[in-house]
Design an enzyme around this catalytic site. Structure first.
Site, PDB file in Angstrom:
ATOM      1  CE  LYS A 124      -4.427   1.021   0.191  1.00  0.00           C
ATOM      2  NZ  LYS A 124      -5.590   0.199  -0.182  1.00  0.00           N
ATOM      3  CG  ASP A 164      -7.381   3.215  -0.774  1.00  0.00           C
ATOM      4  OD1 ASP A 164      -7.844   2.070  -0.713  1.00  0.00           O
ATOM      5  OD2 ASP A 164      -7.481   4.017   0.184  1.00  0.00           O
TER       6      ASP A 164
HETATM    7  P1  NDP Z   1     -12.969   7.692  -2.824  1.00  0.00           P
HETATM    8  O1  NDP Z   1     -11.906   8.703  -2.622  1.00  0.00           O
HETATM    9  O2  NDP Z   1     -13.513   7.465  -4.187  1.00  0.00           O
HETATM   10  O3  NDP Z   1     -14.218   8.004  -1.875  1.00  0.00           O
HETATM   11  C1  NDP Z   1     -14.076   8.114  -0.498  1.00  0.00           C
HETATM   12  C2  NDP Z   1     -15.397   8.515   0.114  1.00  0.00           C
HETATM   13  O4  NDP Z   1     -15.299   8.436   1.535  1.00  0.00           O
HETATM   14  C3  NDP Z   1     -15.791   9.946  -0.195  1.00  0.00           C
HETATM   15  O5  NDP Z   1     -17.183  10.054  -0.171  1.00  0.00           O
HETATM   16  C4  NDP Z   1     -15.157  10.703   0.967  1.00  0.00           C
HETATM   17  O6  NDP Z   1     -15.754  11.957   1.240  1.00  0.00           O
HETATM   18  C5  NDP Z   1     -15.386   9.742   2.110  1.00  0.00           C
HETATM   19  N1  NDP Z   1     -14.309   9.887   3.104  1.00  0.00           N
HETATM   20  C6  NDP Z   1     -12.990   9.703   2.913  1.00  0.00           C
HETATM   21  N2  NDP Z   1     -12.308   9.947   4.043  1.00  0.00           N
HETATM   22  C7  NDP Z   1     -13.213  10.298   4.947  1.00  0.00           C
HETATM   23  C8  NDP Z   1     -13.118  10.662   6.305  1.00  0.00           C
HETATM   24  N3  NDP Z   1     -11.951  10.719   6.960  1.00  0.00           N
HETATM   25  N4  NDP Z   1     -14.268  10.962   6.940  1.00  0.00           N
HETATM   26  C9  NDP Z   1     -15.457  10.911   6.274  1.00  0.00           C
HETATM   27  N5  NDP Z   1     -15.607  10.572   4.997  1.00  0.00           N
HETATM   28  C10 NDP Z   1     -14.500  10.261   4.354  1.00  0.00           C
HETATM   29  O7  NDP Z   1     -12.382   6.329  -2.220  1.00  0.00           O
HETATM   30  P2  NDP Z   1     -12.871   4.833  -2.455  1.00  0.00           P
HETATM   31  O8  NDP Z   1     -14.325   4.784  -2.667  1.00  0.00           O
HETATM   32  O9  NDP Z   1     -11.970   4.222  -3.451  1.00  0.00           O
HETATM   33  O10 NDP Z   1     -12.495   4.171  -1.048  1.00  0.00           O
HETATM   34  C11 NDP Z   1     -13.423   4.091   0.029  1.00  0.00           C
HETATM   35  C12 NDP Z   1     -13.005   2.987   0.987  1.00  0.00           C
HETATM   36  O11 NDP Z   1     -12.955   1.742   0.288  1.00  0.00           O
HETATM   37  C13 NDP Z   1     -11.604   3.147   1.603  1.00  0.00           C
HETATM   38  O12 NDP Z   1     -11.607   2.588   2.888  1.00  0.00           O
HETATM   39  C14 NDP Z   1     -10.729   2.291   0.682  1.00  0.00           C
HETATM   40  O13 NDP Z   1      -9.548   1.877   1.334  1.00  0.00           O
HETATM   41  C15 NDP Z   1     -11.676   1.139   0.430  1.00  0.00           C
HETATM   42  N6  NDP Z   1     -11.404   0.319  -0.753  1.00  0.00           N
HETATM   43  C16 NDP Z   1     -11.285   0.865  -1.996  1.00  0.00           C
HETATM   44  C17 NDP Z   1     -11.058   0.060  -3.083  1.00  0.00           C
HETATM   45  C18 NDP Z   1     -10.989   0.596  -4.469  1.00  0.00           C
HETATM   46  O14 NDP Z   1     -10.862  -0.203  -5.395  1.00  0.00           O
HETATM   47  N7  NDP Z   1     -11.097   1.893  -4.699  1.00  0.00           N
HETATM   48  C19 NDP Z   1     -10.876  -1.402  -2.939  1.00  0.00           C
HETATM   49  C20 NDP Z   1     -11.094  -1.882  -1.598  1.00  0.00           C
HETATM   50  C21 NDP Z   1     -11.324  -1.036  -0.563  1.00  0.00           C
HETATM   51  P3  NDP Z   1     -15.090  13.293   0.653  1.00  0.00           P
HETATM   52  O15 NDP Z   1     -15.418  13.298  -0.803  1.00  0.00           O
HETATM   53  O16 NDP Z   1     -15.708  14.400   1.422  1.00  0.00           O
HETATM   54  O17 NDP Z   1     -13.621  13.175   0.933  1.00  0.00           O
HETATM   55  O1  2IT Z   2      -7.914  -1.654  -0.682  1.00  0.00           O
HETATM   56  C1  2IT Z   2      -7.848  -2.157  -1.815  1.00  0.00           C
HETATM   57  O2  2IT Z   2      -7.961  -3.370  -1.999  1.00  0.00           O
HETATM   58  C2  2IT Z   2      -7.660  -1.254  -2.960  1.00  0.00           C
HETATM   59  N1  2IT Z   2      -7.619  -0.036  -2.771  1.00  0.00           N
HETATM   60  C3  2IT Z   2      -7.477  -1.817  -4.350  1.00  0.00           C
HETATM   61  C4  2IT Z   2      -6.061  -2.260  -4.563  1.00  0.00           C
HETATM   62  C5  2IT Z   2      -5.721  -2.686  -5.956  1.00  0.00           C
HETATM   63  O3  2IT Z   2      -4.532  -2.970  -6.161  1.00  0.00           O
HETATM   64  O4  2IT Z   2      -6.581  -2.734  -6.836  1.00  0.00           O
END
Ligand code: NDP
Ligand code: 2IT
Length: 457
Positions: A124, A164
């Site tokens: 990561k 992420d």
């Molecule tokens: P994005 O940046 O696309 O979206 C994040 C969302 O969460 C936004 O709505 C954001 O609000 C909100 N957010 C982020 N930080 C905070 C905080 N500290 N407090 C409140 N709201 C918050 O990220 P993802 O959708 O990609 O990721 C979301 C979660 O999923 C994370 O935990 C990530 O690690 C996990 N994840 C992502 C994967 C991926 O493929 N993208 C895969 C597996 C897990 P705002 O717009 O106001 O910042």
């Molecule tokens: O938390 C996760 O699994 C991710 N943000 C996706 C990682 C990846 O390599 O696609």
């Protein structure tokens, strides 16, 4: 070697790293029975080795903003474990990024990637850079400066980053362009690339879709389904958007979404049309979710100090205090604390599946499990994203692309595989129905066997 001695050592070695210690504690507690059954693993200190990053790279990122002022950020890559494949895991750009946060994420990623069945190690990275309020030009300048250093430490067979929080298609594009320029090679060094230049169909949708496929497997296992269920979703980013979309497609109803400023409660349900508005608002216009409430005349609650699980004034998140059947935290770590978990139980929620990484505190998980709520840990239920990244890598190596239907079918199969493995392992270890224990043990065993075979390195 006991649970408390391992915990004591890891706590001493990682002071001031609460997020890493939280993730470590959950896994250590879960896998103790597997160590008891496999004394060789304990003797080889495999768990202790997994808790120590193989390499943690920290670097300065210097760039010029639109006003010509010098900006200084910190960049990191945690190369946690390469026993079963090249390091694989996302990059997070958010002001809250610290070594503790990235180590927790890289540690979880080891087991998550093992569960997918695709040969990928755990990693990561990221930066404390905040893309919010920055121009496209500033984001590009930052990505180029960040890759200027990261490029020395990654390649398509060694370490393959992806997105992420704060890193989506735009950032991956700038990062890929910078890497290609520096190394003078076109390889699949990043996943989440655009369609037409090495990206895979369905990767954008994969985490959210995979989460709901996983939840559907859990519900079908008890003779139910998502159809007709009222669902709470938090966040409004990549994972949330496609979780909402799949719930709608399967006939469920989503009544909430949020961002770091507030939550919307739309009792009439988020439709595909409203979701398209939300996607455009968040992905293209980069606006605040309050606009959704203004447009569709639904309830908006400002929430300072989100997430409730982190130090702040609010003791709970109102999003988790609404009557519903299923809850899908999809924003960030520790957004569901003990009070939130009690509220979910009180309101009759029957299933909580994590889209985000570690969104539920340990106290919260205990309340959920003790009250018979079905619980899916993120490392199992959100693995669809990295699994599809693995499929993107395979397509890059083959030099050709699968269709949308082919990738989706593989994603469906992978999520079912993870579900069945977690369930079977939980049963085998005397904890039937406990997906957390099942996922942790199954992921651990796969990596442990590989480390055992490869000697003391
Ligand atoms: P994005 O940046 O696309 O979206 C994040 C969302 O969460 C936004 O709505 C954001 O609000 C909100 N957010 C982020 N930080 C905070 C905080 N500290 N407090 C409140 N709201 C918050 O990220 P993802 O959708 O990609 O990721 C979301 C979660 O999923 C994370 O935990 C990530 O690690 C996990 N994840 C992502 C994967 C991926 O493929 N993208 C895969 C597996 C897990 P705002 O717009 O106001 O910042
Ligand atoms: O938390 C996760 O699994 C991710 N943000 C996706 C990682 C990846 O390599 O696609």
């Amino acid at each position: 070697m006991t649970l408390s001695t391992i915990l004591e050592t890891v706590t001493k070695r990682n002071p001031n790293e609460p997020e890493f210690l939280q993730a470590a504690e959950e896994v250590i507690a879960s896998v103790m029975p597997a160590l008891e059954r496999n004394p060789a693993f304990a003797k080889l200190k495999l768990l202790e080795r997994m808790l120590e990053p193989e390499r943690l790279i920290s670097f300065r990122v210097t760039w010029l903003d639109d006003k010509g002022e010098v900006q200084v950020n910190r960049g990191y890559r945690v190369q946690m474990n390469s026993a079963i494949g090249p390091y694989k895991g996302g990059l997070r750009f958010h002001p809250s990024v610290t070594p503790s946060v990235l180590k927790f994420l890289a540690f979880e990623q080891i087991f998550k990637n093992a569960l997918t069945g695709i040969p990928m190690g755990g990693g990561k990275g990221g930066s404390d850079f905040d893309p919010k309020g920055k121009s496209d030009n500033e984001v590009m300048k930052f990505c180029q400066a960040f890759m200027g250093e990261l490029a020395r430490h990654i390649n398509h067979r060694l370490d393959v980053p992806a997105g992420d929080i704060g890193v989506g298609g735009r950032e991956i594009g700038y990062l890929f362009g910078a890497y290609k320029k520096i190394k003078n090679e076109f390889t699949g060094v990043l996943t989440g690339k655009g369609i037409g230049w090495g990206g895979s169909l369905i990767r954008t949708e994969a985490t959210g879709y995979g989460l709901i496929y996983f939840a559907e497997n859990m519900l079908q296992n008890v003779g139910s389904s998502i159809k007709g269920k009222t669902c709470l979703v938090s966040g409004s980013g990549n994972v949330s958007q496609y979780a909402i979309e799949k719930i709608i497609q399967l006939g469920g109803k989503v009544i909430t979404a949020s961002d770091s400023n507030g939550i919307i409660i739309d009792e009439s349900g988020i439709t595909q049309e409203k979701l398209e508005f939300l996607k455009d608002l968040k992905n293209n216009r980069r606006g605040r979710i309050k606009e959704y409430a203004d447009k569709y005349k639904c309830v908006y609650k400002e929430v300072d100090d989100l997430p409730a699980g982190q130090a702040g004034k609010a003791d709970h998140n109102p999003l988790w205090n609404i009557k519903a059947d299923c809850a899908f935290p999809c924003a960030t770590q520790n957004e569901v604390n003990a009070k939130d978990a009690s509220n979910l139980v009180k309101n009759g929620v029957k299933l909580l599946a994590e889209g985000a990484n570690m969104p539920t505190t340990i106290e919260g998980i205990n309340i959920i499990l003790d009250n018979g709520v079905m619980y899916a840990p993120g490392k199992a239920s959100n693995a669809g994203g990295v699994a599809t990244s693995g499929l993107e890598m395979t397509q890059n190596f083959m030099g050709s692309n699968w269709t949308r239907e082919e990738v989706d079918a593989k994603l469906v199969n992978i999520m079912k595989g993870i579900h069945d493995t977690a369930l079977a392992t939980a049963k085998e270890y005397g904890k039937p129905g406990n997906y957390m224990v099942g996922a942790n043990i199954a992921g651990f065993l796969k990596v442990a066997k590989a480390m055992q075979a490869q000697g003391v390195v």
